[in-house]
Design a protein around this motif. Structure first.
Motif, PDB file in Angstrom:
ATOM      1  N   SER A  33       9.536   4.135  15.953  1.00  0.00           N
ATOM      2  CA  SER A  33       9.781   3.877  14.534  1.00  0.00           C
ATOM      3  C   SER A  33      11.161   3.276  14.303  1.00  0.00           C
ATOM      4  CB  SER A  33       9.672   5.179  13.723  1.00  0.00           C
ATOM      5  OG  SER A  33       8.358   5.691  13.758  1.00  0.00           O
ATOM      6  N   LYS A  34      11.948   3.210  15.358  1.00  0.00           N
ATOM      7  CA  LYS A  34      13.330   2.760  15.225  1.00  0.00           C
ATOM      8  C   LYS A  34      13.502   1.330  15.753  1.00  0.00           C
ATOM      9  CE  LYS A  34      14.738   7.553  15.997  1.00  0.00           C
ATOM     10  NZ  LYS A  34      14.825   7.850  14.570  1.00  0.00           N
ATOM     11  N   PRO A  35      14.534   0.641  15.294  1.00  0.00           N
ATOM     12  CA  PRO A  35      14.801  -0.704  15.815  1.00  0.00           C
ATOM     13  C   PRO A  35      15.011  -0.664  17.331  1.00  0.00           C
ATOM     14  CG  PRO A  35      16.141  -0.253  13.878  1.00  0.00           C
ATOM     15  CD  PRO A  35      15.498   1.044  14.274  1.00  0.00           C
ATOM     16  N   SER A  36      14.814  -1.785  17.973  1.00  0.00           N
ATOM     17  CA  SER A  36      15.010  -1.842  19.425  1.00  0.00           C
ATOM     18  C   SER A  36      16.464  -1.553  19.770  1.00  0.00           C
ATOM     19  CB  SER A  36      14.638  -3.234  19.941  1.00  0.00           C
ATOM     20  OG  SER A  36      15.571  -4.200  19.464  1.00  0.00           O
ATOM     21  N   ILE A  79       0.833  -1.212   0.000  1.00  0.00           N
ATOM     22  CA  ILE A  79       0.000   0.000   0.000  1.00  0.00           C
ATOM     23  C   ILE A  79       0.866   1.261   0.000  1.00  0.00           C
ATOM     24  CG2 ILE A  79      -1.600   1.389   1.383  1.00  0.00           C
ATOM     25  CD1 ILE A  79      -2.736  -1.360   2.399  1.00  0.00           C
ATOM     26  N   VAL A  80       1.761   1.356   0.954  1.00  0.00           N
ATOM     27  CA  VAL A  80       2.556   2.577   1.113  1.00  0.00           C
ATOM     28  C   VAL A  80       3.458   2.795  -0.100  1.00  0.00           C
ATOM     29  CG1 VAL A  80       4.249   3.782   2.555  1.00  0.00           C
ATOM     30  CG2 VAL A  80       2.449   2.413   3.627  1.00  0.00           C
ATOM     31  N   ASN A  81       3.900   1.708  -0.718  1.00  0.00           N
ATOM     32  CA  ASN A  81       4.794   1.819  -1.865  1.00  0.00           C
ATOM     33  C   ASN A  81       4.137   2.484  -3.071  1.00  0.00           C
ATOM     34  OD1 ASN A  81       7.384   1.117  -3.180  1.00  0.00           O
ATOM     35  ND2 ASN A  81       6.089  -0.152  -4.484  1.00  0.00           N
ATOM     36  N   ILE A  82       2.814   2.427  -3.167  1.00  0.00           N
ATOM     37  CA  ILE A  82       2.149   3.066  -4.313  1.00  0.00           C
ATOM     38  C   ILE A  82       1.555   4.430  -3.953  1.00  0.00           C
ATOM     39  CG2 ILE A  82       1.631   0.869  -5.432  1.00  0.00           C
ATOM     40  CD1 ILE A  82      -1.232   1.100  -4.500  1.00  0.00           C
ATOM     41  N   SER A 113       8.508   5.954   4.212  1.00  0.00           N
ATOM     42  CA  SER A 113       9.397   4.910   4.748  1.00  0.00           C
ATOM     43  C   SER A 113       9.258   4.801   6.257  1.00  0.00           C
ATOM     44  CB  SER A 113      10.855   5.219   4.372  1.00  0.00           C
ATOM     45  OG  SER A 113      11.047   5.112   2.982  1.00  0.00           O
ATOM     46  N   ALA A 114       9.065   5.939   6.913  1.00  0.00           N
ATOM     47  CA  ALA A 114       8.915   5.938   8.368  1.00  0.00           C
ATOM     48  C   ALA A 114       7.618   5.246   8.783  1.00  0.00           C
ATOM     49  CB  ALA A 114       8.935   7.362   8.907  1.00  0.00           C
ATOM     50  N   VAL A 115       6.567   5.400   7.982  1.00  0.00           N
ATOM     51  CA  VAL A 115       5.294   4.727   8.276  1.00  0.00           C
ATOM     52  C   VAL A 115       5.481   3.217   8.217  1.00  0.00           C
ATOM     53  CG1 VAL A 115       2.974   4.268   7.386  1.00  0.00           C
ATOM     54  CG2 VAL A 115       3.787   6.624   7.598  1.00  0.00           C
ATOM     55  N   ILE A 116       6.201   2.741   7.212  1.00  0.00           N
ATOM     56  CA  ILE A 116       6.468   1.308   7.105  1.00  0.00           C
ATOM     57  C   ILE A 116       7.283   0.836   8.306  1.00  0.00           C
ATOM     58  CG2 ILE A 116       7.696  -0.460   5.792  1.00  0.00           C
ATOM     59  CD1 ILE A 116       6.875   0.968   3.247  1.00  0.00           C
ATOM     60  N   ALA A 117       8.336   1.574   8.630  1.00  0.00           N
ATOM     61  CA  ALA A 117       9.186   1.195   9.765  1.00  0.00           C
ATOM     62  C   ALA A 117       8.381   1.136  11.057  1.00  0.00           C
ATOM     63  CB  ALA A 117      10.345   2.185   9.906  1.00  0.00           C
ATOM     64  N   LEU A 140      -2.317   1.445  10.620  1.00  0.00           N
ATOM     65  CA  LEU A 140      -1.752   1.997   9.388  1.00  0.00           C
ATOM     66  C   LEU A 140      -2.440   3.300   9.005  1.00  0.00           C
ATOM     67  CD1 LEU A 140      -0.078   1.972   6.784  1.00  0.00           C
ATOM     68  CD2 LEU A 140      -1.841   0.513   5.776  1.00  0.00           C
ATOM     69  N   VAL A 141      -3.758   3.302   8.969  1.00  0.00           N
ATOM     70  CA  VAL A 141      -4.494   4.503   8.571  1.00  0.00           C
ATOM     71  C   VAL A 141      -4.260   5.627   9.569  1.00  0.00           C
ATOM     72  CG1 VAL A 141      -6.812   5.474   8.267  1.00  0.00           C
ATOM     73  CG2 VAL A 141      -6.223   3.274   7.232  1.00  0.00           C
ATOM     74  N   GLU A 142      -4.219   5.285  10.826  1.00  0.00           N
ATOM     75  CA  GLU A 142      -3.941   6.295  11.853  1.00  0.00           C
ATOM     76  C   GLU A 142      -2.583   6.958  11.601  1.00  0.00           C
ATOM     77  OE1 GLU A 142      -4.709   6.282  16.582  1.00  0.00           O
ATOM     78  OE2 GLU A 142      -3.134   4.911  15.918  1.00  0.00           O
ATOM     79  N   LEU A 143      -1.571   6.157  11.283  1.00  0.00           N
ATOM     80  CA  LEU A 143      -0.238   6.691  11.020  1.00  0.00           C
ATOM     81  C   LEU A 143      -0.192   7.521   9.739  1.00  0.00           C
ATOM     82  CD1 LEU A 143       2.422   3.923  11.804  1.00  0.00           C
ATOM     83  CD2 LEU A 143       2.132   6.129  12.942  1.00  0.00           C
ATOM     84  N   LEU A 144      -0.844   7.026   8.692  1.00  0.00           N
ATOM     85  CA  LEU A 144      -0.880   7.772   7.430  1.00  0.00           C
ATOM     86  C   LEU A 144      -1.549   9.129   7.625  1.00  0.00           C
ATOM     87  CD1 LEU A 144      -1.849   4.911   4.944  1.00  0.00           C
ATOM     88  CD2 LEU A 144       0.362   6.092   5.074  1.00  0.00           C
ATOM     89  N   ASN A 145      -2.600   9.153   8.426  1.00  0.00           N
ATOM     90  CA  ASN A 145      -3.284  10.422   8.717  1.00  0.00           C
ATOM     91  C   ASN A 145      -2.364  11.388   9.460  1.00  0.00           C
ATOM     92  OD1 ASN A 145      -5.558   9.330   7.546  1.00  0.00           O
ATOM     93  ND2 ASN A 145      -6.671   9.035   9.466  1.00  0.00           N
ATOM     94  N   ARG A 146      -1.638  10.854  10.413  1.00  0.00           N
ATOM     95  CA  ARG A 146      -0.721  11.688  11.189  1.00  0.00           C
ATOM     96  C   ARG A 146       0.399  12.237  10.301  1.00  0.00           C
ATOM     97  NH1 ARG A 146       0.474   7.671  16.109  1.00  0.00           N
ATOM     98  NH2 ARG A 146       2.178   9.146  16.510  1.00  0.00           N
ATOM     99  N   ALA A 147       0.903  11.397   9.406  1.00  0.00           N
ATOM    100  CA  ALA A 147       1.939  11.839   8.470  1.00  0.00           C
ATOM    101  C   ALA A 147       1.379  12.923   7.540  1.00  0.00           C
ATOM    102  CB  ALA A 147       2.458  10.659   7.660  1.00  0.00           C
ATOM    103  N   TYR A 148       0.154  12.732   7.095  1.00  0.00           N
ATOM    104  CA  TYR A 148      -0.518  13.695   6.213  1.00  0.00           C
ATOM    105  C   TYR A 148      -0.655  15.056   6.898  1.00  0.00           C
ATOM    106  CZ  TYR A 148      -4.031  15.433   2.871  1.00  0.00           C
ATOM    107  OH  TYR A 148      -4.721  16.162   1.929  1.00  0.00           O
TER     108      TYR A 148
END
Length: 273
Positions: free
Chosen positions: A233-236, A122-125, A134-138, A214-222
């Motif tokens: 969003s970062k590795p442990s 989804i995010v890739n398109i 990329s941060a949303v995916i992470a 996912l939608v919550e994050l996309l909205n926040r990014a928007y």
């Protein structure tokens, strides 16, 4: 009117040149169409996102079926096709059934969870969302690893159209500690005392949970939030420690170069395991 040879040749060249020019002008127009002139998504093409209702996405994912990857992919793409996005009609052309292969970690192989597979697709398109794609995916991958899922609050259960009675079928929410279906299901089975064969309600709610997040994050990014700056969003800390020697750009002595942000210690407990 008759033409001599030179006039005829000039006339033919003129027609050919005009046709070639028209062809060059038309190419961009038809670049994203098939042989029948119908639109189809091109490789590398990006479509515009607009904010969606997270609970609506969760409910559609829960009620869709077809496996976890299909549930999440179909939910978000369908809502975007019904949205105010300038690309809504383009979203309508995407055959969401193609995501059906992702169930149980890619056709039952227990590898990457279908929920995350769908999120990546989804995010890739999606067109650039304030530089946060990329941060949303992470973030969604780390969320899947570390959060106790599926979500189980009374509000969420009611919102997706489930019932408290069905909660008993879930057994227990659990922490995956991995992006792999295998680990996610195994940890859920251990927490719930239930076998893989009875994962139905749990996985339906898990897809709803991931669609919601996912939608919550996309909205926040928007809205302009810097998702990449969030610690979640970062590795442990453990994974970041491993990356100091096992990096993607440089090698430390004989340490193997590694490209991943997933949890390391889920599978690797030492240098010789």
């Amino acid at each position: 009117m008759s033409l001599n040879r030179r006039q005829a040749l000039s006339h033919i060249i003129g027609i050919t040149t005009a046709a070639a020019g028209a062809s060059l002008m038309a190419s961009p127009v038809f670049a994203a169409t098939n042989a029948d002139g119908q639109y189809q998504l091109g490789l590398g093409e990006k479509l515009k996102y607009v904010p969606l209702d997270p609970m609506q996405a969760a409910k559609l994912a829960y009620q869709t079926g077809g496996g976890c990857m299909h549930q999440v992919f179909h939910s978000v793409i369908t809502l975007l096709s019904q949205s105010s996005s300038v690309d809504a009609d383009k979203f309508k052309t995407i055959p969401t059934a193609l995501a059906g292969y992702g169930f149980a970690g890619v056709v039952g192989q227990g590898t990457l969870c279908g929920n995350l597979n769908a999120i990546g697709m989804i995010v890739n398109i999606l067109d650039d969302i304030n530089g946060q794609n990329s941060a949303v995916i992470a973030h969604t991958f780390r969320y899947y690893e570390n959060e106790s899922l599926p979500l189980s609050s009374a509000e969420f259960v009611s919102g997706i159209g489930s019932t408290p009675e069905k909660t008993a079928l879930v057994g227990s929410s659990s922490q995956a500690n991995s992006v792999l279906c295998h680990s996610s299901i195994s940890n859920w089975s251990k927490a719930s005392g239930l076998p893989f064969a009875k994962k139905g309600e749990r996985c339906y709610r898990l897809s709803a949970s991931m669609a919601y997040h996912l939608v919550e994050l996309l909205n926040r990014a928007y809205q302009g939030e810097n998702i990449g700056a969030l610690p979640s969003s970062k590795p442990s800390a453990e994974a970041q420690t491993c990356q100091t020697c096992h990096g993607s750009a440089d090698m430390f002595g004989s340490a193997a170069s590694v490209k991943t942000d997933m949890e390391c210690t889920t599978c690797h407990t030492g240098h010789f395991n």
